[in-house]
Each structure stands twice: as C-alpha cells, then as structure tokens.
Design a protein around this motif. Structure first.
Motif, PDB file in Angstrom:
ATOM      1  N   ALA A   1       3.104  13.705  -1.384  1.00 40.16           N
ATOM      2  CA  ALA A   1       2.105  14.136  -2.357  1.00 40.16           C
ATOM      3  C   ALA A   1       2.627  15.257  -3.251  1.00 40.16           C
ATOM      4  O   ALA A   1       1.940  15.706  -4.154  1.00 40.16           O
ATOM      5  CB  ALA A   1       0.845  14.597  -1.630  1.00 40.16           C
ATOM      6  N   ASP A   2       3.855  15.710  -3.011  1.00 43.61           N
ATOM      7  CA  ASP A   2       4.346  16.847  -3.794  1.00 43.61           C
ATOM      8  C   ASP A   2       5.217  16.424  -4.975  1.00 43.61           C
ATOM      9  O   ASP A   2       5.803  17.271  -5.646  1.00 43.61           O
ATOM     10  CB  ASP A   2       5.097  17.837  -2.890  1.00 43.61           C
ATOM     11  CG  ASP A   2       6.327  17.212  -2.247  1.00 43.61           C
ATOM     12  OD1 ASP A   2       6.657  16.058  -2.616  1.00 43.61           O
ATOM     13  OD2 ASP A   2       6.946  17.853  -1.398  1.00 43.61           O
TER      14      ASP A   2
ATOM     15  N   LEU B   1       0.846  -1.190   0.000  1.00 41.00           N
ATOM     16  CA  LEU B   1       0.000   0.000   0.000  1.00 41.00           C
ATOM     17  C   LEU B   1       0.887   1.248   0.000  1.00 41.00           C
ATOM     18  O   LEU B   1       1.801   1.377   0.802  1.00 41.00           O
ATOM     19  CB  LEU B   1      -0.910   0.025   1.233  1.00 41.00           C
ATOM     20  CG  LEU B   1      -1.839   1.239   1.338  1.00 41.00           C
ATOM     21  CD1 LEU B   1      -2.922   1.182   0.269  1.00 41.00           C
ATOM     22  CD2 LEU B   1      -2.473   1.335   2.718  1.00 41.00           C
ATOM     23  N   VAL B   2       0.602   2.145  -0.971  1.00 41.67           N
ATOM     24  CA  VAL B   2       1.314   3.421  -1.013  1.00 41.67           C
ATOM     25  C   VAL B   2       0.469   4.448  -0.264  1.00 41.67           C
ATOM     26  O   VAL B   2      -0.661   4.716  -0.650  1.00 41.67           O
ATOM     27  CB  VAL B   2       1.527   3.880  -2.475  1.00 41.67           C
ATOM     28  CG1 VAL B   2       2.250   5.220  -2.503  1.00 41.67           C
ATOM     29  CG2 VAL B   2       2.292   2.834  -3.255  1.00 41.67           C
ATOM     30  N   ILE B   3       1.014   4.960   0.833  1.00 41.68           N
ATOM     31  CA  ILE B   3       0.270   5.921   1.658  1.00 41.68           C
ATOM     32  C   ILE B   3       0.732   7.337   1.311  1.00 41.68           C
ATOM     33  O   ILE B   3       1.912   7.648   1.427  1.00 41.68           O
ATOM     34  CB  ILE B   3       0.482   5.648   3.156  1.00 41.68           C
ATOM     35  CG1 ILE B   3      -0.016   4.240   3.501  1.00 41.68           C
ATOM     36  CG2 ILE B   3      -0.230   6.690   4.005  1.00 41.68           C
ATOM     37  CD1 ILE B   3       0.358   3.796   4.903  1.00 41.68           C
ATOM     38  N   ILE B   4      -0.197   8.162   0.870  1.00 43.04           N
ATOM     39  CA  ILE B   4       0.152   9.520   0.428  1.00 43.04           C
ATOM     40  C   ILE B   4      -0.512  10.547   1.337  1.00 43.04           C
ATOM     41  O   ILE B   4      -1.653  10.918   1.110  1.00 43.04           O
ATOM     42  CB  ILE B   4      -0.302   9.746  -1.038  1.00 43.04           C
ATOM     43  CG1 ILE B   4       0.138   8.571  -1.918  1.00 43.04           C
ATOM     44  CG2 ILE B   4       0.225  11.067  -1.568  1.00 43.04           C
ATOM     45  CD1 ILE B   4      -0.427   8.610  -3.318  1.00 43.04           C
ATOM     46  N   PRO B   5       0.185  11.007   2.378  1.00 45.44           N
ATOM     47  CA  PRO B   5      -0.389  12.070   3.214  1.00 45.44           C
ATOM     48  C   PRO B   5      -0.396  13.369   2.411  1.00 45.44           C
ATOM     49  O   PRO B   5       0.606  13.701   1.778  1.00 45.44           O
ATOM     50  CB  PRO B   5       0.580  12.176   4.398  1.00 45.44           C
ATOM     51  CG  PRO B   5       1.522  11.030   4.277  1.00 45.44           C
ATOM     52  CD  PRO B   5       1.539  10.632   2.848  1.00 45.44           C
ATOM     53  N   ALA B   6      -1.521  14.074   2.409  1.00 41.83           N
ATOM     54  CA  ALA B   6      -1.599  15.288   1.602  1.00 41.83           C
ATOM     55  C   ALA B   6      -2.175  16.426   2.419  1.00 41.83           C
ATOM     56  O   ALA B   6      -3.266  16.320   2.978  1.00 41.83           O
ATOM     57  CB  ALA B   6      -2.473  15.037   0.374  1.00 41.83           C
ATOM     58  N   TYR B   7      -1.432  17.511   2.531  1.00 44.20           N
ATOM     59  CA  TYR B   7      -1.931  18.716   3.191  1.00 44.20           C
ATOM     60  C   TYR B   7      -1.755  19.878   2.219  1.00 44.20           C
ATOM     61  O   TYR B   7      -0.643  20.226   1.855  1.00 44.20           O
ATOM     62  CB  TYR B   7      -1.170  18.969   4.499  1.00 44.20           C
ATOM     63  CG  TYR B   7      -1.625  20.215   5.204  1.00 44.20           C
ATOM     64  CD1 TYR B   7      -2.941  20.325   5.671  1.00 44.20           C
ATOM     65  CD2 TYR B   7      -0.781  21.296   5.378  1.00 44.20           C
ATOM     66  CE1 TYR B   7      -3.382  21.465   6.299  1.00 44.20           C
ATOM     67  CE2 TYR B   7      -1.208  22.445   6.020  1.00 44.20           C
ATOM     68  CZ  TYR B   7      -2.509  22.519   6.469  1.00 44.20           C
ATOM     69  OH  TYR B   7      -2.945  23.662   7.093  1.00 44.20           O
ATOM     70  N   ASN B   8      -2.864  20.436   1.774  1.00 44.05           N
ATOM     71  CA  ASN B   8      -2.874  21.515   0.782  1.00 44.05           C
ATOM     72  C   ASN B   8      -2.021  21.182  -0.445  1.00 44.05           C
ATOM     73  O   ASN B   8      -1.049  21.863  -0.746  1.00 44.05           O
ATOM     74  CB  ASN B   8      -2.395  22.825   1.417  1.00 44.05           C
ATOM     75  CG  ASN B   8      -3.384  23.347   2.444  1.00 44.05           C
ATOM     76  OD1 ASN B   8      -4.523  22.878   2.503  1.00 44.05           O
ATOM     77  ND2 ASN B   8      -2.976  24.310   3.235  1.00 44.05           N
ATOM     78  N   GLU B   9      -2.385  20.121  -1.128  1.00 47.10           N
ATOM     79  CA  GLU B   9      -1.621  19.676  -2.296  1.00 47.10           C
ATOM     80  C   GLU B   9      -2.487  19.627  -3.555  1.00 47.10           C
ATOM     81  O   GLU B   9      -2.284  18.780  -4.421  1.00 47.10           O
ATOM     82  CB  GLU B   9      -1.004  18.290  -2.043  1.00 47.10           C
ATOM     83  CG  GLU B   9       0.010  18.240  -0.915  1.00 47.10           C
ATOM     84  CD  GLU B   9       1.376  18.808  -1.286  1.00 47.10           C
ATOM     85  OE1 GLU B   9       1.522  19.360  -2.392  1.00 47.10           O
ATOM     86  OE2 GLU B   9       2.295  18.702  -0.448  1.00 47.10           O
ATOM     87  N   GLU B  10      -3.470  20.519  -3.669  1.00 44.84           N
ATOM     88  CA  GLU B  10      -4.384  20.472  -4.814  1.00 44.84           C
ATOM     89  C   GLU B  10      -3.637  20.588  -6.153  1.00 44.84           C
ATOM     90  O   GLU B  10      -4.078  20.069  -7.162  1.00 44.84           O
ATOM     91  CB  GLU B  10      -5.460  21.563  -4.702  1.00 44.84           C
ATOM     92  CG  GLU B  10      -4.876  22.966  -4.597  1.00 44.84           C
ATOM     93  CD  GLU B  10      -5.932  24.067  -4.605  1.00 44.84           C
ATOM     94  OE1 GLU B  10      -7.115  23.747  -4.400  1.00 44.84           O
ATOM     95  OE2 GLU B  10      -5.552  25.233  -4.808  1.00 44.84           O
TER      96      GLU B  10
END
Lengths: 230, 130
Positions: free
Chosen positions: A87-88, A4-13
């Motif tokens: 996520a960047d 599983l690839v876990i992608i934490p994203a905070y303000n990454e629209e």
C-alpha cells in the motif's frame, strides 16, 4: 483469468489514495481489495470516502493475518490468482501482467523480483536477502534471487492452501517449504520504487529478529513440516 | 557439572525439541512461537555437551559452581519469557474484547436497521392493507 490484487494496509492514509487510484484508473482489468489491518490512523475513513473496496479488520493482525484475510476472500470469490501488493507505492502494477502469464504457464507462485535481470547490490540492506537466499539454496537446491520481495502472485491451488493453512505466512520460509514439497516457483523482473510517505516498518531490532526467525525456520523447522491435506 | 545432570539436561532439551517439532508438523503451533523454545533447547544442549563453556563463564562472573550459573541463566531467561508472555496475553485479551464488542454492536445495529425498514414499509402501505 480473474486476478485479485490484495493490498494490506496498516497506517497508510497518506499513500493509499495514490496507489489505489493508479490501479483503478489504468489497470481496471484487475479487481482489488484493501485489507485495513486495524490502522490507528484514518486509512479506513479515507477508503470509505473514496468508496474503495475494503475489508476492515477491527483489530491489528499483522501482515500475515491481514494478507491471509485477502486470500480467504479470493478463495471464497473463486479468483484464479491473487497478488500481494504494497500500500506504500513500492510495487508497480505494470508487472502484474507478466506475472499472470507465468501463472497461466502453470507456475504455482510467481515472485516479482528486483534481481532477475539486475545484480543484487552488495550492501548491509541486502545482507539479509543474501543470507536467506543462501539458506534456501542449501535446503531446497533452488535459487531464489529475491526471496524478501513482497510482491508475490499465487495460483488458484496456492490460494486455497494459503487461505486455510497454519504457518502459511507470506514469507520466504513458506516459499522454501513449498519448494521442497515440489511447488513450482519462478521470478519475473519487477523494479520497485522507494517509499514516498511514511516510515518503513523495519528497524534494526526487528530486522535482526526477522532474520533469526527466517534462518531457524528455513534451515531447521521447515524440514519437519507436513504439507496440508497430504 | 555431574554426569547425571548433564544427561538430564540433554534428555530435556532433546524431548522439548521433538515435542515442538511434532506440534509444528501437525500444524498445531505457529513457527513464531516455536523459535524461542528451539533456541532455548539448543543452548541447553550445547551447555550440557560442552560444560567447559559454562565453567569458563562461571569463573568470568565470579560465581562458585557452574551449576548455579546454569540455574541463574535458565531462571532469568524464563522470567523474561514469562514477562513478555504476560504482555502478549494482556494484548490478546484486549483484542478479543474489542472483537466481541464490535461483533455484538454490529449485530444490534443490523437488527435496528431491519426494524426501521419494516416500519417504513408498513407506513407506505395503503390503509386497507393494514
């Protein structure tokens, strides 16, 4: 072996579509999940529109809390390994395969490291990395060349421990603690991209704070911790 | 600074450190929150073992007695800590409120959806089944 690839994203629209589309188009053998960490921008909306796999946190938990959510999900869904993935667009999915091979060989944690084959540049940005590396070598005797790399893969055993434990943030101090407890950790060369859109979270104040926390934690606190379930 | 006061400070900082480490050992405290207290205890310890440092600082800022300087530093540090904690506390309460509201609203929406499905299923049945 399910990963599983876990992608934490905070303000990454601005970044999330590029990152996830590359994963789903060229690396569909891996499952992924985005953890939207209560973003203030349209990250959640963009994910819904593209029908991405997403866990939408209603409030901001910070990286450690967001990533732990992903590991809890991986634990419930019985994945064999899970990898932390930015996520960047910094991290490259082609290195996941090599990291999985190491997990299959029996390692508990595999770090996607920038400095296995290449030398660490000597500049201010790498000073922190150097200090943490030194602190870890002093307390564990093991040399981790890229302790601050955010690309880390965890085995099934580690997923459980990280998902249920307190003070198991995805940071060098946890790695240091586990090394001391006899976990096996290795590094695989993984080059990284510069971020394309958006601002880096780290500024001078935060960096100094982070360094202080890591050094006190690695040099002092981790010596007194008791391992979960032991 | 008198000997008794120094011993008291040493005792206080050592027991703080021990207590904090015990909490971490049993996974009852997050490391982020422990750092402040460990540093605080560490500085108190240094001050009480090397009072000359404090005496030098007291002269430099032009105060009368070193112990006043110690008190001032402790009070200032604790006030800043209290202020930051008030802010964190307020943020935490807001997060908790948002969480509770979202959970409750989602539960309500789920029930409404269930009701609607039931009504729809009922409407699609033949008259003799009703």
């Amino acid at each position: 072996m399910k990963c599983l690839v876990i992608i934490p994203a905070y303000n990454e629209e601005k970044n999330i579509v590029r990152v996830v589309d590359e994963l789903t188009e060229h690396y569909s053998q891996y499952d992924y999940v985005i953890i939207n960490d209560g973003s203030g921008d349209d990250t959640a909306k963009v994910c819904r529109e593209h029908k991405y796999e997403m866990i939408d946190l209603p409030v901001n938990l910070g990286l450690a809390g967001a990533f732990q959510t992903g590991l809890k999900y991986a634990y419930i869904k019985k994945y064999d390994c899970a990898v932390q993935f930015d996520a960047d667009g910094q991290h490259r999915p082609e290195y996941i395969h090599g990291m999985m091979e190491k997990i299959q060989e029996g390692y508990d944690i595999v770090i996607g490291s920038r400095f296995v084959e290449e030398k660490k540049p000597k500049n201010l940005r790498m000073l922190g990395s150097f200090l943490i590396s030194t602190a870890m070598r002093m307390t564990t005797g093991c040399k981790i060349k890229d302790p601050t790399s955010g690309m880390r893969m965890f085995s099934k055993k580690m997923i459980r421990e990280f998902a249920l434990g307190l003070n198991y943030g995805p940071e060098p101090d946890t790695i240091s603690f586990l090394l001391k407890q006899g976990a096996t950790i290795t590094e695989v060369q993984a080059n990284m991209e510069e971020r394309i859109e958006g601002e880096s979270y780290l500024n001078l104040g935060r960096s100094v704070n982070y360094m202080l926390r890591m050094l006190v934690s690695i040099l002092f606190i981790q010596n007194f911790r008791k391992r979960r379930g032991k | 600074m008198g000997m008794i006061l120094r011993l008291l400070l040493i005792l206080a900082s050592l027991s703080t450190t021990l207590y904090i480490l015990k909490r971490i050992r049993h996974a009852k405290l997050q490391i982020e929150y422990a750092i402040f207290w460990l540093l605080f205890a560490g500085i108190l310890l240094v001050i009480s073992i090397f009072p000359n440092l404090m005496i030098m600082l007291t002269r430099a800022v032009g105060m009368q007695s070193p112990i006043n300087c110690v008190f001032l530093i402790v009070i200032f540090t604790l006030m800043i800590k209290l202020f930051m904690q008030t802010i964190e506390h307020s943020q935490l309460e807001d997060k908790l409120k948002q969480l509770t509201q979202r959970l409750a609203i989602e539960e309500k929406l789920r029930l409404e959806q269930q009701d609607e499905m039931k009504k729809l299923a009922d409407a699609m049945k033949y008259p003799e089944e009703k």
